[in-house]
Write a protein that holds these residues in place. Structure first.
Motif, mmCIF file in Angstrom:
data_model
loop_
_atom_site.group_PDB
_atom_site.id
_atom_site.type_symbol
_atom_site.label_atom_id
_atom_site.label_comp_id
_atom_site.label_asym_id
_atom_site.label_seq_id
_atom_site.Cartn_x
_atom_site.Cartn_y
_atom_site.Cartn_z
ATOM 1 N N ALA A 52 -13.337 9.834 -0.962
ATOM 2 C CA ALA A 52 -12.638 8.642 -1.450
ATOM 3 C C ALA A 52 -13.254 8.146 -2.760
ATOM 4 C CB ALA A 52 -12.675 7.547 -0.384
ATOM 5 N N GLN A 75 -5.003 8.741 2.103
ATOM 6 C CA GLN A 75 -4.364 8.480 0.799
ATOM 7 C C GLN A 75 -4.596 7.044 0.347
ATOM 8 O OE1 GLN A 75 -0.244 10.284 1.488
ATOM 9 N NE2 GLN A 75 -0.563 10.540 -0.710
ATOM 10 N N ALA A 76 -4.612 6.127 1.301
ATOM 11 C CA ALA A 76 -4.817 4.716 0.963
ATOM 12 C C ALA A 76 -6.217 4.475 0.400
ATOM 13 C CB ALA A 76 -4.589 3.828 2.189
ATOM 14 N N ARG A 77 -7.087 5.487 0.523
ATOM 15 C CA ARG A 77 -8.418 5.390 -0.085
ATOM 16 C C ARG A 77 -8.497 6.205 -1.368
ATOM 17 N NH1 ARG A 77 -7.847 1.527 2.450
ATOM 18 N NH2 ARG A 77 -8.888 1.030 4.403
ATOM 19 N N GLY A 78 -7.325 6.583 -1.883
ATOM 20 C CA GLY A 78 -7.293 7.249 -3.185
ATOM 21 C C GLY A 78 -7.281 8.759 -3.116
ATOM 22 N N ILE A 79 -7.402 9.331 -1.905
ATOM 23 C CA ILE A 79 -7.485 10.781 -1.766
ATOM 24 C C ILE A 79 -6.073 11.373 -1.881
ATOM 25 C CG2 ILE A 79 -8.179 12.661 -0.222
ATOM 26 C CD1 ILE A 79 -10.203 10.641 1.018
ATOM 27 N N PHE A 87 -6.616 -1.945 -2.797
ATOM 28 C CA PHE A 87 -7.290 -1.573 -1.555
ATOM 29 C C PHE A 87 -6.683 -2.362 -0.409
ATOM 30 C CE2 PHE A 87 -10.465 -2.097 1.779
ATOM 31 C CZ PHE A 87 -11.000 -0.824 1.904
ATOM 32 N N LEU A 88 -6.394 -1.664 0.687
ATOM 33 C CA LEU A 88 -5.901 -2.322 1.894
ATOM 34 C C LEU A 88 -6.904 -2.114 3.028
ATOM 35 C CD1 LEU A 88 -3.793 -3.621 3.798
ATOM 36 C CD2 LEU A 88 -2.722 -1.359 4.010
ATOM 37 N N ALA A 89 -7.509 -3.169 3.484
ATOM 38 C CA ALA A 89 -8.350 -3.100 4.684
ATOM 39 C C ALA A 89 -7.420 -3.260 5.876
ATOM 40 C CB ALA A 89 -9.401 -4.205 4.677
ATOM 41 N N GLN A 114 -16.076 0.322 2.886
ATOM 42 C CA GLN A 114 -15.228 1.038 1.921
ATOM 43 C C GLN A 114 -14.851 0.125 0.762
ATOM 44 O OE1 GLN A 114 -11.931 3.121 3.935
ATOM 45 N NE2 GLN A 114 -13.134 2.881 5.787
ATOM 46 N N ALA A 166 -3.994 3.425 -4.796
ATOM 47 C CA ALA A 166 -5.412 3.183 -4.523
ATOM 48 C C ALA A 166 -6.247 3.457 -5.764
ATOM 49 C CB ALA A 166 -5.877 4.055 -3.353
ATOM 50 N N ARG A 167 -5.893 4.522 -6.475
ATOM 51 C CA ARG A 167 -6.660 4.849 -7.676
ATOM 52 C C ARG A 167 -6.381 3.863 -8.802
ATOM 53 N NH1 ARG A 167 -5.182 10.077 -6.144
ATOM 54 N NH2 ARG A 167 -3.837 10.414 -7.948
ATOM 55 N N SER A 214 -12.392 10.434 -5.593
ATOM 56 C CA SER A 214 -11.000 10.290 -6.027
ATOM 57 C C SER A 214 -10.800 9.028 -6.860
ATOM 58 C CB SER A 214 -10.073 10.245 -4.810
ATOM 59 O OG SER A 214 -10.191 11.420 -4.056
ATOM 60 N N VAL A 215 -11.369 7.930 -6.398
ATOM 61 C CA VAL A 215 -11.140 6.649 -7.057
ATOM 62 C C VAL A 215 -11.856 6.586 -8.412
ATOM 63 C CG1 VAL A 215 -11.662 4.180 -6.910
ATOM 64 C CG2 VAL A 215 -10.565 5.351 -4.987
ATOM 65 N N SER A 250 2.613 6.894 -5.768
ATOM 66 C CA SER A 250 2.333 7.361 -4.409
ATOM 67 C C SER A 250 1.195 6.515 -3.822
ATOM 68 C CB SER A 250 1.935 8.836 -4.430
ATOM 69 O OG SER A 250 0.706 8.988 -5.125
ATOM 70 N N VAL A 251 0.984 6.666 -2.525
ATOM 71 C CA VAL A 251 -0.046 5.877 -1.832
ATOM 72 C C VAL A 251 -1.411 6.045 -2.495
ATOM 73 C CG1 VAL A 251 -1.272 5.580 0.359
ATOM 74 C CG2 VAL A 251 1.200 6.032 0.355
ATOM 75 N N ASP A 252 -1.773 7.301 -2.774
ATOM 76 C CA ASP A 252 -3.105 7.537 -3.349
ATOM 77 C C ASP A 252 -3.191 7.067 -4.793
ATOM 78 O OD1 ASP A 252 -1.324 9.951 -3.148
ATOM 79 O OD2 ASP A 252 -2.676 10.690 -4.704
ATOM 80 N N LEU A 268 -15.702 1.195 -2.981
ATOM 81 C CA LEU A 268 -14.589 1.594 -3.859
ATOM 82 C C LEU A 268 -14.319 0.581 -4.964
ATOM 83 C CD1 LEU A 268 -12.150 3.093 -1.176
ATOM 84 C CD2 LEU A 268 -13.680 4.317 -2.725
ATOM 85 N N ALA A 307 0.824 -1.216 0.000
ATOM 86 C CA ALA A 307 0.000 0.000 0.000
ATOM 87 C C ALA A 307 0.856 1.263 0.000
ATOM 88 C CB ALA A 307 -0.933 0.007 1.205
ATOM 89 N N GLY A 308 2.135 1.139 0.439
ATOM 90 C CA GLY A 308 3.017 2.304 0.371
ATOM 91 C C GLY A 308 3.169 3.077 1.665
#
Lengths: 248, 372
Positions: A104, B328-332, A83-85, A156, A78-79, A107-108, A73-75, A160, A50-51
């Motif tokens: 969220a 950020q881990a949710r894409g933001i 996904f990390l729960a 989430q 995700a995009r 963004s996604v 980058s982390v985001d 997502l 996930a970073g």
């Protein structure tokens, strides 16, 4: 159809090597369980993919459909569909659940969801996970019980719709009822067969609800044995002792 | 040996209408040690001559009366006696004062907005807001433009009256403002003071509260955003000298940039006679970059054993990496994640601003600070 490929991944925390060459491929439609004793590096694998800034990748690649996630980058990861729960979702004061989820999802998806549609999806998702409607107005994870936090993670996941989901000890701290509700959420998510799941767990209990296709045993920072669901039964009966001794 | 019966708080050590009763500060005094005196443009040492360069405009509620009066007006200095050198300087030097009065039992139908606009140069001011018994009003003090300005503001809140004040320090980058805001609460009076300090090179604002009878309730909230090179200082004093009164102080600030400096002093005194006092004070600072500095000094002096509640808290820290990682881990994206967390930090405070237009303006200002 998506594929996550982890190739010879080495990760260190504060110069201390934790992962020592992990190889693993997760394809859409597959559920992989990673099992291992405490301290074997399971969570490190999840957070490194996930970073999280605490983990330093010292070698290897993590490819999602050919794109090296480690370059992002982390985001961006995700995009890209990861996904990390999280095992311990953090409390964020002053940020409401509904505001967070809308940010969220926006963004996604790359565009803001229609308000009415989003409200409908959110309500359906919350109902399915037996989450009280008042949750949407509460601050993110603040004052949530362990079970509430995990349900919120799965909410989430369902909103997502990632390509690959990494679930880090989602079963820990759950009573049987909550475990069933959370497992149903995971099963709904994977039912379409278009997504891959990497399920990290210490115990075999959740695997009775979420059936894995493959089981990997983790010890001392690498995969030491692989097999089908029957491997989980063997671990249930014999524990991790054989692996911890072998790697010590 | 029993309990001490006189407070030791330095802010209470002396007060006087006479400028000469206060020595020119050197910066070594407890009450001046955080303030960059060299940037006060002479407000503290008598070298800054007033040119009347701050204009005062009042848009009043129809129920309120507004007067511009001379120094001799007997309503001036009734509630407040200057407590430091610059305050005494402002008191000695102002020429005209603004007096706003809301009559007995009147409920103001709209906020009374007093706009202070700096046109460059040095000025001294004095403002008195008087709420007669049972009156209710919202008053906005809106400071803008460029000036070197020292002033005193007296809020006289009569028995059973409710006064809500928003003071916005939205000065131009080069402004210097040293100000005392004193609220005097009568029996069962309510005061809600909200301070927003964003602009200016140096702003030193000292809100204080005193009680003349039991049952007073004061709520002091503050929000500040300090940029590179700015010095924003808030010095709170709540003096509980009457039984069964309340006070609640919450100040939050964010700092970013080299030599951004925030100072928060929170003095609360509970005197021997102030039994049944209920008080709490909190200061939080969010350091967004290296090179910024926050000094936070809460000081609670309790001289009676019979309090209903008394507490304080102070914390200064950085944005939490784990918060940012989770979002950020949710894409933001990072910038938006940061904005969400900071907005969350301030959000609950901003919701307390009484006037909706002002709430939006403050939110927009904070957003602009974050973007810049």
């Amino acid at each position: 159809m998506s594929t996550l490929e982890i190739r010879d991944l080495h990760v260190a925390v504060e110069d201390k090597p934790i992962l020592r060459g992990v190889n693993l491929t997760v394809k859409a439609g597959e559920t992989h369980a990673i099992m291992g004793p405490n301290g074997s590096g399971k969570s490190t694998l999840a957070y490194a993919i996930a970073g999280h800034p605490k983990y330093t990748v010292t070698g290897g690649q993590v490819l999602l459909d050919g794109v090296d996630l480690l370059e992002l980058s982390v985001d961006e990861r995700a995009r890209a569909g990861l996904f990390l729960a999280m095992q311990y979702p953090v409390e964020v004061p002053g940020v409401s659940v509904s505001n967070f989820l809308r940010s969220a999802v926006t963004s996604v998806r790359g565009e803001a969801p229609k308000l009415r549609e989003f409200a409908k999806d959110l309500k359906a998702g919350m109902d399915a996970l037996s989450i009280d409607a008042a949750f949407a107005q509460r601050n993110l994870n603040e004052g949530f019980s362990g079970g509430e936090k995990k349900r919120h993670e799965i909410l989430q996941l369902e909103l997502l719709k990632p390509k690959i989901a990494v679930l880090d000890e989602t079963d820990s701290g759950l009573d049987v009822d909550a475990l069933r509700v959370v497992s149903e959420g995971i099963n709904r998510f994977r039912a379409a067969g278009e997504t891959g799941v990497l399920l990290i767990t210490h115990y075999t209990r959740i695997l009775r609800y979420v059936k894995p296709d493959f089981v990997h045993v983790f010890a001392a920072g690498r995969v030491v044995e692989e097999g089908g669901p029957e491997l989980a039964d063997k671990l249930e009966a014999e524990g991790y002792e054989a692996y911890t001794k072998a790697s010590a | 040996m029993g309990l001490a019966t006189t407070p030791s708080s330095t802010l209470q050590r002396k007060s006087s209408y006479e400028l000469d009763d206060f020595a020119v500060p050197t910066g070594r005094e407890e009450e001046w040690r955080f303030t960059p005196l060299s940037r006060l443009k002479g407000l503290h040492d008598g070298t800054a001559a007033g040119s009347g360069a701050v204009s005062v405009a009042v848009d009043a509620a129809p129920e309120a009366t507004v007067e511009t009066v001379g120094r001799e007006d007997e309503r001036i200095g009734k509630a407040y006696v200057p407590a430091d050198r610059v305050s005494a300087q402002a008191y000695a030097a102002f020429e005209k004062a603004t007096v706003v009065t809301v009559p007995r039992e009147a409920v103001a139908s709209k906020p009374t907005v007093i706009t202070f606009t700096g046109g460059g140069g040095t000025a001294y001011g004095h403002t008195v807001v008087r709420l007669e018994p049972m009156a209710e009003a919202v008053v906005v003090l809106d400071h803008r433009g460029s000036a070197v300005y020292a002033d005193n503001v007296e809020f006289v809140v009569g028995d059973g009256a409710t006064l809500k004040v928003v003071s916005l320090q939205d000065w131009a980058d080069d402004a210097v403002h040293v100000s005392h805001h004193h609220a005097q609460l009568g029996k069962d009076a309510t005061f809600r003071g909200f301070v927003v300090t964003l602009g200016g090179d140096v702003v030193r604002l000292s809100p204080s509260v005193s009680y003349t009878a039991p049952g007073g309730d004061a709520d002091l909230t503050g929000l500040y955003f300090v940029d590179a090179g700015q010095h924003l200082e808030h010095r709170l004093l709540v003096d509980h000298s009457q039984p069964n009164c309340k006070s609640n102080v919450v100040y939050k600030g964010a700092l970013q940039g080299d030599d951004a400096h925030a100072v928060w002093i929170g003095d609360v005194i509970i005197r021997v006679e102030a039994e049944g006092t209920d008080t709490y004070e909190l200061n939080r600072n969010l350091l967004l970059t290296d090179g910024a500095r926050a000094d936070s000094v809460p000081n609670l002096e309790i001289l009676t054993g019979e309090v209903a509640g008394a507490g304080h808290a102070s914390a200064s820290g950085r944005l939490d990496d784990e918060h940012i990682f989770y979002l950020q881990a949710r894409g933001i994206p990072f910038d938006e994640a940061r904005r969400l967390v900071i907005r969350g930090f301030f959000g609950q405070l901003i919701e307390k601003i009484e006037v909706e237009e002002l709430r939006d303006r403050v939110m927009a200002k904070v957003e602009a600070e974050l973007a810049g």
